[in-house]
Design a protein around this motif. Structure first.
Motif, PDB file in Angstrom:
ATOM      1  N   ILE A  64       4.877  -9.188  -5.977  1.00 29.01           N
ATOM      2  CA  ILE A  64       3.816  -8.205  -6.234  1.00 29.01           C
ATOM      3  C   ILE A  64       2.614  -8.621  -5.395  1.00 29.01           C
ATOM      4  CG2 ILE A  64       2.232  -7.270  -7.973  1.00 29.01           C
ATOM      5  CD1 ILE A  64       4.431  -8.085 -10.094  1.00 29.01           C
ATOM      6  N   SER A  65       2.186  -7.774  -4.459  1.00 26.44           N
ATOM      7  CA  SER A  65       0.977  -8.080  -3.694  1.00 26.44           C
ATOM      8  C   SER A  65      -0.168  -7.292  -4.313  1.00 26.44           C
ATOM      9  CB  SER A  65       1.142  -7.714  -2.219  1.00 26.44           C
ATOM     10  OG  SER A  65      -0.038  -8.078  -1.534  1.00 26.44           O
ATOM     11  N   THR A  66      -1.184  -8.012  -4.789  1.00 28.49           N
ATOM     12  CA  THR A  66      -2.220  -7.381  -5.611  1.00 28.49           C
ATOM     13  C   THR A  66      -3.377  -6.804  -4.797  1.00 28.49           C
ATOM     14  OG1 THR A  66      -3.313  -9.516  -5.936  1.00 28.49           O
ATOM     15  CG2 THR A  66      -1.691  -8.859  -7.584  1.00 28.49           C
ATOM     16  N   HIS A  67      -3.292  -6.909  -3.473  1.00 33.01           N
ATOM     17  CA  HIS A  67      -4.374  -6.341  -2.650  1.00 33.01           C
ATOM     18  C   HIS A  67      -3.845  -6.096  -1.242  1.00 33.01           C
ATOM     19  CE1 HIS A  67      -8.795  -5.995  -1.641  1.00 33.01           C
ATOM     20  NE2 HIS A  67      -8.248  -6.071  -0.439  1.00 33.01           N
ATOM     21  N   VAL A  68      -3.638  -4.827  -0.905  1.00 32.22           N
ATOM     22  CA  VAL A  68      -3.188  -4.529   0.459  1.00 32.22           C
ATOM     23  C   VAL A  68      -3.909  -3.291   0.978  1.00 32.22           C
ATOM     24  CG1 VAL A  68      -0.881  -5.347  -0.218  1.00 32.22           C
ATOM     25  CG2 VAL A  68      -1.240  -2.903   0.103  1.00 32.22           C
ATOM     26  N   HIS A  69      -3.846  -3.122   2.308  1.00 31.27           N
ATOM     27  CA  HIS A  69      -4.223  -1.880   2.978  1.00 31.27           C
ATOM     28  C   HIS A  69      -3.024  -1.527   3.838  1.00 31.27           C
ATOM     29  CE1 HIS A  69      -8.545  -2.447   1.941  1.00 31.27           C
ATOM     30  NE2 HIS A  69      -8.181  -3.722   1.963  1.00 31.27           N
ATOM     31  N   VAL A  70      -2.584  -0.290   3.767  1.00 29.69           N
ATOM     32  CA  VAL A  70      -1.320   0.076   4.398  1.00 29.69           C
ATOM     33  C   VAL A  70      -1.505   0.658   5.803  1.00 29.69           C
ATOM     34  CG1 VAL A  70       0.646   1.653   4.214  1.00 29.69           C
ATOM     35  CG2 VAL A  70      -0.132   0.382   2.197  1.00 29.69           C
ATOM     36  N   SER A  71      -2.408   1.621   5.926  1.00 31.14           N
ATOM     37  CA  SER A  71      -2.454   2.410   7.168  1.00 31.14           C
ATOM     38  C   SER A  71      -2.796   1.584   8.404  1.00 31.14           C
ATOM     39  CB  SER A  71      -3.437   3.568   7.015  1.00 31.14           C
ATOM     40  OG  SER A  71      -2.964   4.455   6.016  1.00 31.14           O
ATOM     41  N   MET A 331      -1.606 -13.449  -5.740  1.00 27.78           N
ATOM     42  CA  MET A 331      -1.568 -13.335  -4.284  1.00 27.78           C
ATOM     43  C   MET A 331      -1.759 -11.887  -3.831  1.00 27.78           C
ATOM     44  SD  MET A 331      -1.053 -16.350  -3.004  1.00 27.78           S
ATOM     45  CE  MET A 331      -0.523 -15.973  -1.332  1.00 27.78           C
ATOM     46  N   GLY A 332      -2.444 -11.752  -2.697  1.00 28.45           N
ATOM     47  CA  GLY A 332      -2.551 -10.459  -2.020  1.00 28.45           C
ATOM     48  C   GLY A 332      -2.318 -10.706  -0.546  1.00 28.45           C
ATOM     49  N   THR A 333      -1.846  -9.688   0.174  1.00 29.17           N
ATOM     50  CA  THR A 333      -1.578  -9.860   1.604  1.00 29.17           C
ATOM     51  C   THR A 333      -2.583  -9.099   2.462  1.00 29.17           C
ATOM     52  OG1 THR A 333       0.159  -8.234   1.217  1.00 29.17           O
ATOM     53  CG2 THR A 333       0.855 -10.490   1.534  1.00 29.17           C
ATOM     54  N   ASP A 334      -3.425  -8.271   1.828  1.00 31.97           N
ATOM     55  CA  ASP A 334      -4.552  -7.584   2.474  1.00 31.97           C
ATOM     56  C   ASP A 334      -4.134  -6.794   3.718  1.00 31.97           C
ATOM     57  OD1 ASP A 334      -7.164  -6.729   2.511  1.00 31.97           O
ATOM     58  OD2 ASP A 334      -8.025  -8.620   3.180  1.00 31.97           O
ATOM     59  N   PHE A 345       6.079 -14.364   1.819  1.00 33.65           N
ATOM     60  CA  PHE A 345       6.509 -15.765   2.010  1.00 33.65           C
ATOM     61  C   PHE A 345       5.541 -16.504   2.934  1.00 33.65           C
ATOM     62  CE2 PHE A 345      10.582 -14.044   0.518  1.00 33.65           C
ATOM     63  CZ  PHE A 345      11.009 -15.054  -0.322  1.00 33.65           C
ATOM     64  N   LYS A 346       5.074 -15.798   3.969  1.00 41.52           N
ATOM     65  CA  LYS A 346       4.127 -16.388   4.914  1.00 41.52           C
ATOM     66  C   LYS A 346       2.820 -16.762   4.203  1.00 41.52           C
ATOM     67  CE  LYS A 346       2.806 -14.803   9.321  1.00 41.52           C
ATOM     68  NZ  LYS A 346       2.687 -13.762  10.361  1.00 41.52           N
ATOM     69  N   ASP A 347       2.322 -15.844   3.398  1.00 43.93           N
ATOM     70  CA  ASP A 347       1.063 -16.089   2.677  1.00 43.93           C
ATOM     71  C   ASP A 347       1.227 -17.213   1.658  1.00 43.93           C
ATOM     72  OD1 ASP A 347       0.712 -13.280   3.769  1.00 43.93           O
ATOM     73  OD2 ASP A 347      -1.248 -13.573   2.839  1.00 43.93           O
ATOM     74  N   MET A 348       2.380 -17.268   1.025  1.00 42.76           N
ATOM     75  CA  MET A 348       2.589 -18.288  -0.012  1.00 42.76           C
ATOM     76  C   MET A 348       2.557 -19.686   0.589  1.00 42.76           C
ATOM     77  SD  MET A 348       5.299 -16.820  -2.802  1.00 42.76           S
ATOM     78  CE  MET A 348       6.712 -17.199  -1.805  1.00 42.76           C
ATOM     79  N   LEU A 371       4.319 -19.569  -6.501  1.00 42.28           N
ATOM     80  CA  LEU A 371       5.365 -18.613  -6.902  1.00 42.28           C
ATOM     81  C   LEU A 371       4.902 -17.773  -8.094  1.00 42.28           C
ATOM     82  CD1 LEU A 371       8.760 -20.572  -6.703  1.00 42.28           C
ATOM     83  CD2 LEU A 371       8.237 -18.387  -5.593  1.00 42.28           C
ATOM     84  N   GLU A 372       4.224 -18.421  -9.040  1.00 38.47           N
ATOM     85  CA  GLU A 372       3.686 -17.673 -10.196  1.00 38.47           C
ATOM     86  C   GLU A 372       2.682 -16.627  -9.719  1.00 38.47           C
ATOM     87  OE1 GLU A 372       2.039 -20.758 -12.654  1.00 38.47           O
ATOM     88  OE2 GLU A 372       3.998 -21.400 -13.421  1.00 38.47           O
ATOM     89  N   MET A 373       1.845 -17.022  -8.747  1.00 40.24           N
ATOM     90  CA  MET A 373       0.798 -16.121  -8.248  1.00 40.24           C
ATOM     91  C   MET A 373       1.367 -14.892  -7.550  1.00 40.24           C
ATOM     92  SD  MET A 373      -1.822 -19.070  -6.835  1.00 40.24           S
ATOM     93  CE  MET A 373      -2.823 -17.989  -5.823  1.00 40.24           C
TER      94      MET A 373
END
Ligand code: FE
Length: 484
Positions: A64-71, A331-334, A345-348, A371-373
């Motif tokens: 689950i990524s809790t913060h992303v921007h897609v476009s 965790m978020g991948t922004d 996986f990269k962000d973790m 992993l929990e995050m």
């Protein structure tokens, strides 16, 4: 009879006991997990229409990524050397403003495909409508793609209703001066009326929340603490309560924004009545211990965007301190163009090493916490701990299979650490979301009918957007060993 049975895998349950089940199995009926246990017991008790042999695989909850921007994915590769506002004003805003509805749909498809291919099944998309209004064809196109791909998307419908300060606008103009060719969108051009913005967000919730077999959610999202009025913030929180959803905002991301304030962003949010268990604050890089205490006592959640914060030179969020205070940090991948990746996986891995190095303490954060995050803490941070984030009976069936039969995973003396430090994301070969197989050995079957060749389509759309936005000189950057 069950719908899908996964057997002979190592199940990383992320349940309360953090049980790892060797030679384990997961049973899925409809959208839900109905049982998890040893393969022997499950085989004796269940038959199923479909089966997956998960030998030599780990079975994990979908990330689950809790913060992303897609476009912004179509702007990937531009601006790797720019600080936050330089990038925002000179790359991201002009680039996304030059995108039409079809471009946004293509971006959504590319994002979903990469997300699913690396085990990311749920993401919170921070999205802006210009001046608080949302283009219906853009939304429909994007949501159709998410639905077809089979991801679980949370659309955080953003608005900003507070005119930025004169100094803020002036410094934005100074930054924009660097790129005279670019078609800029400056911060004073997108201020919405508070009530109109809240009404728009509410209508989006009414229309789209809970659609796509329950995979699609909509939240109210004041875009950034400093450009939303106290009324806008309180109104967003009230909407979250009314519809039993969460609300999210960008908070204390960088010193440019935070340094000029007499009241910290967290204090401002607290004073406006925005802190609490329904709030998810993106970033919290520039926070002090008083801010962290306020987050802890109000049960406010934090989305941590390790790679993006570092890529934009914003700083390092005090994650171990927040965790030690009892704050739920997820965790978020922004933005993709910051990290050039959607891959959790990269962000973790980066997050784990970063906080150890930064704190000069190899025990500052553990692989297990990271992993929990990305799973159970992230589910809590988005208010979905009851149905997401772990592999347990009664939860929604969102999971991934990670192929462990790899050189780089040999030997793996302790699986949780191997998943963080030895896994790149390319080992994910099967992903299930809402009980459906949504990624299968390199294919996202749900997108097959939409784009014949997604990669070429996305590359062409990106090239055209870069041209229209006046970003060509940044694409044509020559080898630069030391920046100006
Ligand atoms: Fe963001």
């Amino acid at each position: 009879m069950a719908d899908l049975l996964l057997t002979n895998g190592t199940v990383v349950t992320m349940n309360d006991d953090r049980e790892l089940i060797d030679d384990g199995a997961v049973v899925i009926e409809g959208r839900e997990i109905v049982d998890v246990g040893s393969t022997d017991r499950i085989e004796a008790e269940y038959t199923a229409t479909d089966r997956i042999d998960a030998s030599d695989h780990a079975i994990l909850p979908g990330f689950i990524s809790t913060h992303v921007h897609v476009s912004g994915i179509l702007l990937r590769g531009l601006g790797n050397y720019r600080n936050l506002y330089d990038w925002l004003l000179n790359v991201k805003r002009p680039g996304t403003s030059a995108m039409d509805a079809e471009d946004h749909a293509i971006a959504a498809a590319l994002y979903s495909a990469e997300a699913l291919s690396t085990g990311l099944t749920t993401f919170v998309e921070n999205a802006t409508g210009s001046g608080g209004s949302y283009d219906a064809s853009l939304l429909e196109g994007k949501f159709n793609v998410y639905d077809a791909a089979g991801v679980r998307n949370i659309y955080a419908a953003a608005f900003a209703d507070k005119p930025p300060s004169r100094e803020f606008v002036e410094s934005a103009r100074d930054i924009a001066m660097r790129e005279p060719e670019v078609d800029h969108v400056l911060p004073d051009e997108t201020v919405a009326d508070t009530q109109e913005a809240l009404d728009t967000v509410e209508s989006l919730i009414e229309r789209y929340h809970g659609t796509a077999e329950g995979r699609q959610s909509v939240w109210p999202a004041p875009y950034l603490a400093t450009i939303v009025t106290p009324e806008g913030l309180a109104g967003a929180y009230a909407l979250a309560e009314k519809y039993d959803v969460m609300t999210t905002t960008h908070t204390a991301e960088d010193a440019y924004n935070e340094g000029s304030r007499r009241v910290s962003s967290v204090e401002y949010l607290r004073n406006a009545g925005y802190l609490g268990e329904r709030a998810l604050l993106g970033h919290c890089v520039q926070v002090d211990e008083a801010d962290i205490r306020a987050l802890a006592v109000t049960d406010t959640n934090v989305a941590h965007n390790t790679l993006a914060n570092c890529a934009l030179g914003s700083g390092i969020a005090p994650v171990p301190t927040m965790v030690n205070y009892g704050v739920t940090v997820a965790m978020g991948t922004d933005n993709v163009p910051n990290s050039d990746s959607v891959n959790m996986f990269k962000d973790m891995e980066f997050a784990a090493h970063l906080h150890k190095g930064h704190n000069r303490d190899a025990g500052a954060i553990t692989a297990e916490k990271v992993l929990e995050m990305s799973t159970i803490d992230a589910a809590r941070a988005i208010g979905r701990e009851d149905d997401l984030g772990s592999l347990e009976a009664g939860k929604l069936a969102d999971l991934m299979l990670v192929d462990l039969d790899r050189l780089t995973l040999t030997p793996r003396t302790y699986l949780p650490a191997a998943l963080v430090y030895q896994t790149t994301g390319r080992e994910v070969d099967t992903v299930v979301c809402n009980g459906e197989i949504v990624y299968d050995e390199g294919r996202v079957p749900g997108l097959d009918g939409l784009y014949d060749d997604l990669q070429s389509t996305a590359a062409e759309a990106s090239a055209a957007v870069i041209e229209r936005a006046g970003l060509g000189s940044q694409r044509d950057r020559t080898w630069t060993s030391i920046n100006e």
